[in-house]
Design an enzyme around this catalytic site. Sequence first.
Site, short mmCIF file in Angstrom:
data_model
loop_
_atom_site.label_atom_id
_atom_site.label_comp_id
_atom_site.label_asym_id
_atom_site.label_seq_id
_atom_site.Cartn_x
_atom_site.Cartn_y
_atom_site.Cartn_z
N LYS A 139 -6.28 -2.92 -1.59
CA LYS A 139 -5.27 -2.06 -0.58
C LYS A 139 -6.36 -1.87 0.75
CE LYS A 139 -2.25 -0.26 -3.77
NZ LYS A 139 -2.14 0.97 -4.80
N GLY A 179 3.26 4.68 -18.12
CA GLY A 179 3.71 3.48 -17.20
C GLY A 179 3.10 3.64 -15.87
N VAL A 238 0.76 -0.92 0.14
CA VAL A 238 0.09 0.03 -0.10
C VAL A 238 0.87 1.24 -0.02
CG1 VAL A 238 -1.71 1.15 1.12
CG2 VAL A 238 -1.90 -1.32 1.23
N ASP A 298 -8.05 -2.46 -7.35
CA ASP A 298 -6.94 -2.16 -6.75
C ASP A 298 -6.95 -1.37 -5.37
OD1 ASP A 298 -3.74 -2.06 -6.83
OD2 ASP A 298 -4.34 0.19 -6.55
#
Lengths: 347, 347
Positions: B225, B207, B153, B221
């Site tokens: 987390k 990226g 995280v 995601d």
Amino acid sequence: VILRLAIIGFGNVGQEFARMLLLKREWLLRSKGLDVEVLAIATKTKGSLLSRTALDLEKALGHLKASGTFEGLPEYCDLTPLKIINHCDADMMIELTTLNVETGQPAIDHIKAALDVGMDVVTANKGPVALAFDELRDRARARSVRFRFEGTVMDGTPIFNLVERTLPGCRVIGLEGILNSTSNFVIGEMAKGLSMDEAIRGAQARGIAEEDPSLDIDGWDAAAKITALANVLMDANLTPRDVEREGVRAVGSQDIKDAAEKGKKIKLIAMAARSGDRIRLTVKPQTVGPDSVFWSVDGTSSALRIQTDLMGDLTIVESGPATTQTAYAVFSDMLLTVEAIRAGTLC
Amino acid sequence: VILRLAIIGFGNVGQEFARMLLLKREWLLRSKGLDVEVLAIATKTKGSLLSRTALDLEKALGHLKASGTFEGLPEYCDLTPLKIINHCDADMMIELTTLNVETGQPAIDHIKAALDVGMDVVTANKGPVALAFDELRDRARARSVRFRFEGTVMDGTPIFNLVERTLPGCRVIGLEGILNSTSNFVIGEMAKGLSMDEAIRGAQARGIAEEDPSLDIDGWDAAAKITALANVLMDANLTPRDVEREGVRAVGSQDIKDAAEKGKKIKLIAMAARSGDRIRLTVKPQTVGPDSVFWSVDGTSSALRIQTDLMGDLTIVESGPATTQTAYAVFSDMLLTVEAIRAGTLC
């Protein structure tokens, strides 16, 4: 295990710390196997308490609240703090006297005395760390005891412990922060239309500012804090007098309005930066925009940005602190010291 | 002391970690008395390396860069990661495979295998902590080894280590944060006038976003987390499927404009809150105003607010992170694990 404390200085933070010890007594015993006893409490104007066995903290707090002095309690004495440090059987000294930004006294002498008799020391007084850090650190090491001071900057928000315990191998390149709550509060009130005097009186009424607000308003408090940070985290070996210091005293309502028209706020920013071999320390009012991490740090909140080599930039923000947070700084330093004793390490 | 590593997964983070080991080799030896040797590197598509003695990391990185595979190096092998874990002589396994948010595999099996042969484990993969934390923690304890995961995280920003190592005695009451960089970046770009597709392509070009951005855009995601945080810091024992989840996919340019007209921004906020005996986890777009500590957390920055009983609220902000920071998470966990081994403790 029994941990015996001497508490030197017993104002708001000291009393809140004592209440925290009472509140967490069961937790300390059960989770940490730790029986914390207070053997001595020294104050400048309310007398002192000294005992061979644990003081009754609840009784002491009640008596103090009712009568404004320790006089009348069986453990009452009028020894000086230095005599109490030398005569009590405590394992750890908790130094909570008030800041003298020019001399760091009497806190520095209290800490030296305690280290010399082999006590670990926890303080929330920034004077010693701003004025004599290298000496006190070396003295503690020479005596194989510990010296901790998390409460000196941003109350109990972990700063020193953060860098020491969670950023191993990182080099601190620079520091930047809003470190003085009173200045930040006063400028915020002025932005709402108050004069500086009115804002200061408001801060005093809320217990944020001292009766003499010049330590805050002239930037001395922020200077002491950035010096303490730089001494510990950047090996600066400087004192508050080395800081290029400009407080908020000269900030006028018009300056705040002008900044607001450009979509900016004025904040008192303390900085430490490497400049060649030297560390340069500054405290001065600066404008910040809405893209700054300091933009939303209003009221009595504070924040510190830490620039590192390996971990980049991180900022820690404390929102609306109270005395509890400073008391927690002492409480957490006490626990981390016990952990270090058990692990046989010096920090 | 020699510390022997097996690195499982060797993408950007793994390669950056290897470069950090080279960069800090002298410092590790001098300051920590630590000689770090990598005995094995396993990858899914580039082959693996396995050796009885230290691999030449510089050579391995160079060969990989030049040819895109480990094939051709004398230590090359095509054993599976599990076989490598079971056959190498490493003391510590560094797990850096990519997230599978539904199963946590193959990372969970890698970690179990490493713990079972008595290795300490460091991972930057959030799957295992979000899906199997209690089991892995108990397994590590039963084997008297350590399991660390700071990089899962906010990259290397100390979160787990912050609470564990600098807030002793504090109970975490709630958590609130901007945890997914891609969503935050995409919404910020949309506020500048781009469509969501354009913003996503921009994130991919930099990226920041994966080729399949749905893990980020649909909130998985962030859900993984906040679950990892709640499992570790609040004993939640939940999985990402338990999160009330709404990603930024449905946020339109008009929503962002409407918010801006009211002086607000839209942010994807992940939260964990106690609700009776349960922990409630949510991920959803919310509006925040300029008084919010999240207001200035733009671009790829992230932030977490931690509410505690004794220390009040504190927020930690990571500004513009790069791969270096995630590699640093692994590096710091490696050092803290070595410290724990030396102190004879389990965390």
